[in-house]
Enzyme design. Structure first.
Site, short mmCIF file in Angstrom:
data_model
loop_
_atom_site.label_atom_id
_atom_site.label_comp_id
_atom_site.label_asym_id
_atom_site.label_seq_id
_atom_site.Cartn_x
_atom_site.Cartn_y
_atom_site.Cartn_z
N GLU A 248 -13.57 5.00 -5.49
CA GLU A 248 -13.62 3.83 -4.62
C GLU A 248 -15.03 3.61 -4.08
O GLU A 248 -15.78 4.58 -3.87
CB GLU A 248 -12.61 3.94 -3.48
CG GLU A 248 -12.85 5.05 -2.48
CD GLU A 248 -11.82 5.01 -1.34
OE1 GLU A 248 -12.23 4.64 -0.23
OE2 GLU A 248 -10.65 5.36 -1.57
N ASP B 174 -3.63 4.39 -1.53
CA ASP B 174 -4.54 3.66 -0.65
C ASP B 174 -5.97 4.17 -0.82
O ASP B 174 -6.89 3.63 -0.22
CB ASP B 174 -4.08 3.83 0.81
CG ASP B 174 -4.89 2.99 1.77
OD1 ASP B 174 -5.01 1.77 1.54
OD2 ASP B 174 -5.42 3.54 2.76
N ARG C 102 -7.10 11.43 -0.03
CA ARG C 102 -8.32 11.12 -0.75
C ARG C 102 -7.98 10.95 -2.22
O ARG C 102 -7.13 11.67 -2.76
CB ARG C 102 -9.39 12.20 -0.56
CG ARG C 102 -10.05 12.20 0.81
CD ARG C 102 -10.85 10.93 1.04
NE ARG C 102 -11.54 10.89 2.32
CZ ARG C 102 -11.06 10.34 3.43
NH1 ARG C 102 -9.83 9.82 3.40
NH2 ARG C 102 -11.77 10.32 4.54
N ASP D 117 2.25 23.77 3.22
CA ASP D 117 1.01 23.85 3.99
C ASP D 117 0.81 25.31 4.39
O ASP D 117 1.41 25.80 5.36
CB ASP D 117 1.07 22.97 5.23
CG ASP D 117 -0.29 22.82 5.89
OD1 ASP D 117 -1.10 23.76 5.79
OD2 ASP D 117 -0.55 21.76 6.49
N HIS E 237 -7.83 1.04 0.72
CA HIS E 237 -8.11 1.97 1.82
C HIS E 237 -7.86 1.31 3.18
O HIS E 237 -8.74 1.29 4.05
CB HIS E 237 -9.55 2.49 1.73
CG HIS E 237 -9.73 3.86 2.34
ND1 HIS E 237 -10.59 4.80 1.83
CD2 HIS E 237 -9.16 4.45 3.42
CE1 HIS E 237 -10.54 5.89 2.56
NE2 HIS E 237 -9.68 5.70 3.54
N ILE E 238 -6.64 0.84 3.36
CA ILE E 238 -6.32 0.09 4.59
C ILE E 238 -5.26 0.77 5.44
O ILE E 238 -4.83 0.21 6.45
CB ILE E 238 -5.82 -1.34 4.24
CG1 ILE E 238 -4.54 -1.28 3.40
CG2 ILE E 238 -6.91 -2.13 3.53
CD1 ILE E 238 -3.85 -2.62 3.25
N ALA E 239 -4.83 1.97 5.08
CA ALA E 239 -3.73 2.61 5.81
C ALA E 239 -4.00 2.74 7.30
O ALA E 239 -3.08 2.66 8.12
CB ALA E 239 -3.42 3.98 5.20
N ILE F 15 -0.81 13.41 10.69
CA ILE F 15 -0.17 12.28 10.01
C ILE F 15 1.18 12.68 9.42
O ILE F 15 2.19 12.00 9.63
CB ILE F 15 -1.09 11.70 8.92
CG1 ILE F 15 -2.37 11.15 9.54
CG2 ILE F 15 -0.37 10.60 8.14
CD1 ILE F 15 -3.44 10.77 8.54
N THR G 29 -2.38 8.83 0.66
CA THR G 29 -3.24 8.21 1.68
C THR G 29 -4.32 9.19 2.12
O THR G 29 -4.97 8.98 3.15
CB THR G 29 -2.42 7.77 2.91
OG1 THR G 29 -1.68 8.91 3.42
CG2 THR G 29 -1.46 6.66 2.57
#
Length: 306
Positions: free
Chosen positions: A260, A255, A232, A170, A278-280, A150, A230
Site C-alpha cells: 500500500e 483494509d 498489516r 496469542d 486503510h480506513i478501519a 482491538i 486490519t
C-alpha cells in the site's frame, strides 16, 4: 523566547484541531514524507502518521532528532533498533483507535456474510432478492489471532451476536485473566483456523508475523470461511490468499495491503475479495483520540521504547 520545533511530515493526515496543546508549547512545522519541505537539521522532534519512514535516511536528514511521535498504533514504519541505539524516544497512541477498528471488523463481517458487496443498482431494479441469500453470525466459531485492545473489543461485541465459540492465539498474554470467559486459547494458529468460520487478524508486523498467513495455513481454513485483516498487509501472503479464495472459496476482507498505497490488480479482481483503503480507524472520534493520545504521551514523557 524561541520555542522548540516539531516537524510534521504528514500534516494533511493529522487533525490540526487536536494539536492546540502542542501548538502552545512548540512551533509546528508542516513538512512532507520525503523531508524536503521546510527541512532543517535543527529539528529535534518529528511527528508522523502512516507513510513516513523513520530509518537511517531520516537520521541523516535530522541528526539532532530526539523524539518521534507516531499518530497511530503500529510502529512498523519506525526502525526501533536505530532509535534505541541513538537514544531517541518513540511515542504512539496505543488503544486510541481500538473501538473504530473493532466496529469496522464487525461491520465488514456482516457486510460479507449478507453478500452486500455483490450489490449493484440493477439488483434493485430487477428485485434480485435471492442473489443475496447469505448467512448469520449467530452460531459461528470465531478465531482471533492476537488478543490486544482491538481483538478484545471484537470479542466483546461479537458475544452479543450469540457466536458459538471463540478461539484465540496469542502467546504473549496471560490466559488466567480470561478464565471466566468463553474463550479457547490455542497453542498454534493451525488449530484456531481449523475450528473457525471467521478469522480476524490483530497482530503487529514483525519478522515473526511476516506472512504469518501463507498457503499452508490457508489450506486449513474451512471452505467458505471469512478472513479479516486490519493489522498489516504483509501479515498475509497476498499471492497465497488469491489462490485460496479460488480453491477454498474463502472471502478475504482487507483494509491493509503488502504494497500500500498500491494494491495488486489480481487481488482486486478476485471475486471473493472485499478491500478498503486503510480506513478501519477513520472515524472522527478515533482521529481526534489518536492525535490527542500521541501528543499527551509525548508531553507527559511516556515513550514506548525506552
Amino acid at each position: 523566547m524561541i520555542r522548540p520545533t516539531v516537524y510534521i511530515s504528514e500534516p494533511s493526515e493529522i487533525d490540526s484541531k487536536s494539536l492546540s496543546i502542542l501548538r502552545s508549547k512548540y512551533q509546528l512545522i508542516e513538512g512532507d514524507c520525503e523531508f524536503k519541505k521546510n527541512y532543517s537539521q535543527a529539528h529535534s522532534n518529528l511527528m508522523i502518521r502512516t507513510y513516513t519512514k523513520v530509518d537511517e535516511k531520516a537520521f541523516e536528514v535530522f541528526p539532532n532528532l530526539q523524539n518521534v511521535v507516531r499518530v497511530g498504533v503500529g510502529l512498523d514504519n519506525i526502525d526501533l533498533d536505530i532509535c534505541k541505539s541513538k537514544n531517541v524516544k518513540v511515542f504512539n497512541s496505543a488503544g486510541s483507535n481500538a473501538n473504530a477498528v473493532s466496529e469496522y471488523v464487525i461491520g465488514s463481517i456482516i457486510f460479507s456474510k449478507r453478500k452486500l458487496h455483490l450489490l449493484c443498482k440493477n439488483d434493485l431494479v430487477s428485485w434480485n432478492r435471492f442473489k443475496f441469500m447469505g448467512s448469520e453470525i449467530k452460531g459461528k466459531q470465531i478465531g482471533l489471532i492476537g488478543f490486544g485492545n482491538i481483538a478484545q473489543l471484537v470479542y466483546k461485541k461479537l458475544k452479543g451476536f450469540d457466536c458459538e465459540g471463540f478461539y484465540v492465539f496469542d502467546p504473549y498474554i496471560s490466559k488466567e485473566a480470561y478464565a471466566a470467559e468463553n474463550i479457547i486459547f490455542t497453542q498454534n494458529i493451525d488449530t484456531l483456523i481449523k475450528n473457525s468460520d471467521i478469522v480476524s487478524i490483530h497482530v503487529p508486523l514483525s519478522d515473526e508475523t511476516y506472512h504469518l498467513i501463507d498457503f499452508d495455513s490457508l489450506s486449513s481454513f474451512k471452505r467458505g470461511s471469512v478472513l479479516v485483516n486490519t493489522s498489516r498487509g504483509a501479515v498475509v501472503s497476498e499471492k497465497d490468499v488469491i489462490r485460496a479464495m479460488v480453491e477454498k472459496d474463502i472471502t478475504y476482507i482487507a483494509d491493509v495491503f503488502e504494497t500500500e498505497p498500491k494494491v495488486r490488480k489480481s487481488l482486486v479482481k478476485s471475486p471473493n475479495f472485499i478491500g478498503t483503503p486503510h480506513i478501519a480507524s477513520m472515524t472522527k472520534e478515533a482521529n481526534f483520540e489518536m492525535v490527542k493520545t500521541a501528543v499527551n504521551n509525548f508531553l507527559e514523557g511516556r515513550p514506548v521504547n525506552l
